[in-house]
Motif scaffolding. Structure first.
Motif, PDB file in Angstrom:
ATOM      1  N   ILE A   1      37.774 -12.235 105.475  1.00  0.00           N
ATOM      2  CA  ILE A   1      37.685 -12.085 106.919  1.00  0.00           C
ATOM      3  C   ILE A   1      38.631 -13.073 107.618  1.00  0.00           C
ATOM      4  O   ILE A   1      39.297 -12.720 108.593  1.00  0.00           O
ATOM      5  CB  ILE A   1      36.227 -12.271 107.378  1.00  0.00           C
ATOM      6  N   ASP A   2      38.690 -14.289 107.058  1.00  0.00           N
ATOM      7  CA  ASP A   2      39.631 -15.266 107.624  1.00  0.00           C
ATOM      8  C   ASP A   2      41.056 -14.744 107.521  1.00  0.00           C
ATOM      9  O   ASP A   2      41.856 -14.888 108.453  1.00  0.00           O
ATOM     10  CB  ASP A   2      39.518 -16.599 106.875  1.00  0.00           C
ATOM     11  N   ALA A   3      41.371 -14.129 106.389  1.00  0.00           N
ATOM     12  CA  ALA A   3      42.720 -13.592 106.195  1.00  0.00           C
ATOM     13  C   ALA A   3      42.991 -12.495 107.215  1.00  0.00           C
ATOM     14  O   ALA A   3      44.078 -12.452 107.812  1.00  0.00           O
ATOM     15  CB  ALA A   3      42.860 -13.042 104.778  1.00  0.00           C
ATOM     16  N   ALA A   4      41.994 -11.620 107.447  1.00  0.00           N
ATOM     17  CA  ALA A   4      42.168 -10.551 108.422  1.00  0.00           C
ATOM     18  C   ALA A   4      42.438 -11.134 109.808  1.00  0.00           C
ATOM     19  O   ALA A   4      43.300 -10.664 110.548  1.00  0.00           O
ATOM     20  CB  ALA A   4      40.925  -9.669 108.451  1.00  0.00           C
ATOM     21  N   ARG A   5      41.692 -12.191 110.124  1.00  0.00           N
ATOM     22  CA  ARG A   5      41.865 -12.810 111.440  1.00  0.00           C
ATOM     23  C   ARG A   5      43.238 -13.472 111.537  1.00  0.00           C
ATOM     24  O   ARG A   5      43.917 -13.382 112.564  1.00  0.00           O
ATOM     25  CB  ARG A   5      40.743 -13.828 111.670  1.00  0.00           C
ATOM     26  N   ALA A   6      43.642 -14.113 110.438  1.00  0.00           N
ATOM     27  CA  ALA A   6      44.941 -14.792 110.431  1.00  0.00           C
ATOM     28  C   ALA A   6      46.088 -13.792 110.583  1.00  0.00           C
ATOM     29  O   ALA A   6      47.153 -14.114 111.104  1.00  0.00           O
ATOM     30  CB  ALA A   6      45.105 -15.580 109.130  1.00  0.00           C
ATOM     31  N   MET A   7      45.841 -12.552 110.106  1.00  0.00           N
ATOM     32  CA  MET A   7      46.871 -11.522 110.238  1.00  0.00           C
ATOM     33  C   MET A   7      46.950 -10.969 111.651  1.00  0.00           C
ATOM     34  O   MET A   7      47.781 -10.106 111.942  1.00  0.00           O
ATOM     35  CB  MET A   7      46.601 -10.363 109.284  1.00  0.00           C
ATOM     36  N   GLY A   8      46.060 -11.444 112.526  1.00  0.00           N
ATOM     37  CA  GLY A   8      46.120 -11.035 113.915  1.00  0.00           C
ATOM     38  C   GLY A   8      45.224  -9.867 114.272  1.00  0.00           C
ATOM     39  O   GLY A   8      45.372  -9.269 115.335  1.00  0.00           O
ATOM     40  N   MET A   9      44.304  -9.515 113.369  1.00  0.00           N
ATOM     41  CA  MET A   9      43.375  -8.427 113.694  1.00  0.00           C
ATOM     42  C   MET A   9      42.426  -8.870 114.811  1.00  0.00           C
ATOM     43  O   MET A   9      41.998 -10.023 114.850  1.00  0.00           O
ATOM     44  CB  MET A   9      42.531  -8.074 112.459  1.00  0.00           C
ATOM     45  N   THR A  10      42.110  -7.919 115.698  1.00  0.00           N
ATOM     46  CA  THR A  10      41.117  -8.222 116.727  1.00  0.00           C
ATOM     47  C   THR A  10      39.739  -8.146 116.099  1.00  0.00           C
ATOM     48  O   THR A  10      39.581  -7.652 114.978  1.00  0.00           O
ATOM     49  CB  THR A  10      41.191  -7.197 117.866  1.00  0.00           C
TER      50      THR A  10
ATOM     51  N   ILE B   1      38.593  -6.143 112.780  1.00  0.00           N
ATOM     52  CA  ILE B   1      37.934  -6.790 111.636  1.00  0.00           C
ATOM     53  C   ILE B   1      36.651  -6.040 111.306  1.00  0.00           C
ATOM     54  O   ILE B   1      36.368  -5.738 110.149  1.00  0.00           O
ATOM     55  CB  ILE B   1      37.631  -8.278 111.945  1.00  0.00           C
ATOM     56  N   LEU B   2      35.900  -5.703 112.368  1.00  0.00           N
ATOM     57  CA  LEU B   2      34.623  -5.009 112.145  1.00  0.00           C
ATOM     58  C   LEU B   2      34.846  -3.667 111.459  1.00  0.00           C
ATOM     59  O   LEU B   2      34.266  -3.394 110.404  1.00  0.00           O
ATOM     60  CB  LEU B   2      33.920  -4.806 113.499  1.00  0.00           C
ATOM     61  N   TRP B   3      35.724  -2.832 112.053  1.00  0.00           N
ATOM     62  CA  TRP B   3      35.844  -1.451 111.568  1.00  0.00           C
ATOM     63  C   TRP B   3      36.701  -1.302 110.327  1.00  0.00           C
ATOM     64  O   TRP B   3      36.484  -0.422 109.517  1.00  0.00           O
ATOM     65  CB  TRP B   3      36.374  -0.540 112.684  1.00  0.00           C
ATOM     66  N   ARG B   4      37.734  -2.166 110.189  1.00  0.00           N
ATOM     67  CA  ARG B   4      38.648  -1.968 109.070  1.00  0.00           C
ATOM     68  C   ARG B   4      38.342  -2.860 107.881  1.00  0.00           C
ATOM     69  O   ARG B   4      38.808  -2.594 106.774  1.00  0.00           O
ATOM     70  CB  ARG B   4      40.077  -2.258 109.529  1.00  0.00           C
ATOM     71  N   VAL B   5      37.612  -3.953 108.095  1.00  0.00           N
ATOM     72  CA  VAL B   5      37.322  -4.857 106.980  1.00  0.00           C
ATOM     73  C   VAL B   5      35.823  -4.856 106.652  1.00  0.00           C
ATOM     74  O   VAL B   5      35.413  -4.504 105.549  1.00  0.00           O
ATOM     75  CB  VAL B   5      37.786  -6.302 107.298  1.00  0.00           C
ATOM     76  N   GLU B   6      35.022  -5.221 107.642  1.00  0.00           N
ATOM     77  CA  GLU B   6      33.615  -5.441 107.335  1.00  0.00           C
ATOM     78  C   GLU B   6      32.858  -4.149 107.036  1.00  0.00           C
ATOM     79  O   GLU B   6      32.101  -4.070 106.069  1.00  0.00           O
ATOM     80  CB  GLU B   6      32.948  -6.196 108.494  1.00  0.00           C
ATOM     81  N   VAL B   7      33.066  -3.129 107.867  1.00  0.00           N
ATOM     82  CA  VAL B   7      32.327  -1.883 107.653  1.00  0.00           C
ATOM     83  C   VAL B   7      32.644  -1.242 106.297  1.00  0.00           C
ATOM     84  O   VAL B   7      31.739  -0.923 105.534  1.00  0.00           O
ATOM     85  CB  VAL B   7      32.537  -0.906 108.827  1.00  0.00           C
ATOM     86  N   PRO B   8      33.933  -1.068 105.960  1.00  0.00           N
ATOM     87  CA  PRO B   8      34.203  -0.465 104.637  1.00  0.00           C
ATOM     88  C   PRO B   8      33.670  -1.293 103.475  1.00  0.00           C
ATOM     89  O   PRO B   8      33.113  -0.749 102.531  1.00  0.00           O
ATOM     90  CB  PRO B   8      35.736  -0.407 104.580  1.00  0.00           C
TER      91      PRO B   8
END
Lengths: 243, 242
Positions: free
Chosen positions: A122-131, A135-142
């Protein structure tokens, strides 16, 4: 084994397959209660569970709720609610009780699905600039999907089992055969109905087992890691144990 | 309230019966599940086999299991034995998985240290693995206790008197107080057993008590696991019942 043969004969008998109170009708009722209850419970519990999982707030609430719900005797709740509200509304009331029973496991599954995700992902997703939304729909939910299906699986089993008891408050379902069979000491009917209920439970369980498997995104196994192990961050870093 | 006072004797009697009938499946389930969970934990092949089997058993709704057991075991249709055996099966189903998870939660470094110090694998299991797996085992046992107490109420349908009698009898006679009392007392007994087990755990595993645990971070982990364990169980075997 004779009794089992009798039970199968009872199931196969043509009179069970047509008219009012036939097996297809009972099965339909049972499935209808289950689908409505689990569906409504999911609409309520999944967003709340995701919110808890995403924000990390209310974790104790989710854990406490699923623990407390286990102590509640569903059999008694069924009677209690029907008596409180009145027999005229017993259909919706039974559904409401089933929804109540289905919420805690779904909530736990939705929330635990987020909880087991490696924070670094999740930190990586945030560091990549995801809102946050991304993060919720593309990382956490799947990534949380397998455990969510696990929660839905538990909820479905709980509901199928409790719907067996719906016959006591005057509704149908597959429990009818057992309860009537006990009353008139008709063992083939009791056993036949019980076998059908078991078959239904195992079938639904298998469906969810498949869903859980297919819900794991390709190349990812983390979602299947038991939470117990994820508590030891060091070991996770060394080797992801296969569940 | 007047109904409760007027029927206090019966409520107490049913509560004691309920408690008595709950204890046997909980204890038996624990004793049977430990070796089963160990085998599941130890060998990859048996892990899948055992965990799948207990998962399937747990899937069976309780009333259906109560009815299917007699012809399988040759017991009478309406007897206490069916309910006790069924509840033991559920207890084993939950506990075997918990045991496998619990043993997997033991730090391999500690196991290797024990082996290096000359512990035989038999002795290591009792002196090192089992105590360290204790917190997760306890979490599983608490789930077993609570769900056994709740499931036992269904036994009244197949003629086993428990607090479930207050449900069926109260409903048939239209006495709301009876059903409500049954629900409340069932929950109270479940919470009582849960508390007793938690205290027993704190007494047997002093290192898990709050305050001391933070001193050494490694050992502190099991206490965190206890909090998480209910959610874990939820992913696998929790759920069936009623």
């Amino acid at each position: 084994m004779n009794l089992f043969l009798d039970a199968f004969a009872w199931i196969a008998a043509p009179e069970q397959w047509s008219g009012s109170g036939s097996l297809p009708q009972r099965l339909g009722e049972h499935l209808l209660y289950t689908v409505i209850a689990v569906g409504v419970a999911a609409l309520i519990a999944v967003p709340i569970g995701w919110l808890i999982g995403h924000t990390g707030r209310g974790r104790e609430f989710a854990v406490g709720l699923s623990g407390a719900a286990r102590a509640l005797p569903s059999f008694g709740l069924l009677f209690l609610f029907v008596m409180l509200v009145g027999v005229t509304l017993r259909g919706p009331i039974v559904i409401a009780v089933l929804v109540l029973l289905a919420i805690p496991p779904i909530l736990a599954g939705a929330y635990a699905g987020f909880e087991v995700i490696d924070r670094r992902t999740i930190d990586a997703a945030r560091a990549m600039g995801m809102t946050e939304g991304q993060i919720l729909w593309r990382v956490e939910v799947p990534l949380g999907l397998p455990l969510l299906f696990g929660g839905l699986r538990s909820a479905t089993l709980q509901v199928v089992a409790t719907a067996v008891l719906a016959v006591f408050v005057g509704l149908g379902g597959l429990g009818y055969g057992i309860v009537q069979g006990i009353a008139v000491r008709q063992f083939d009917q009791m056993l036949g109905s019980a076998l059908l209920i078991i078959a239904l439970a195992l079938l639904l369980d298998a469906v969810f087992a498949l869903l859980e498997r297919f819900a794991v995104p390709r190349g990812v196994r983390a979602g299947r890691t038991p939470i117990v192990r994820s508590a030891s961050p060091r070991r996770r870093a060394v080797a992801e144990p296969s569940a | 309230m007047t109904w409760v006072l007027a029927n206090l004797e019966q409520i107490l009697e049913l509560s004691l019966t309920h408690l008595r009938l709950s204890l046997l499946p909980i204890v038996l389930g624990f004793v049977i599940a430990i070796p089963l969970g160990w085998v599941a934990h130890r060998y990859r092949l048996t892990r899948g086999l055992i965990l799948t089997l207990v998962g399937l058993l747990y899937t069976i709704p309780s009333l259906a299991l109560f009815v299917v057991l007699p012809p399988l075991l040759g017991t009478p249709f309406l007897s206490e034995a069916n309910v006790l055996i069924a509840l033991t099966i559920y207890a084993v189903a939950i506990m075997a998985r918990s045991t496998a998870d619990a043993l997997a939660s033991v730090d391999p470094d500690i196991q290797q240290a024990a082996t290096a110090m000359g512990y035989s694998s038999w002795r290591r299991f009792w002196v090192v693995d089992l105590p360290l797996a204790g917190p997760v085992l306890l979490a599983g046992l608490r789930v077993v206790a609570v769900s056994t107490v709740s499931l036992l109420t269904v036994g009244v349908i197949v003629g086993v008197d428990s607090l479930g009698y207050l449900f069926t009898n109260g409903y048939q006679r239209g006495i709301l107080a009876s059903v409500l009392t049954g629900v409340v007392v069932t929950v109270l007994i479940a919470l009582l057993l849960d508390r007793v087990l938690a205290l027993l755990g704190a007494w047997l595993m002093p290192w898990t008590r709050a305050g001391r645990a933070s001193r050494r971070s490694r050992v502190a982990q099991p206490s965190q696991l206890v909090d998480r364990a209910p959610a874990t169980v939820g992913t696998g075997v929790q759920g069936s019942g009623a």
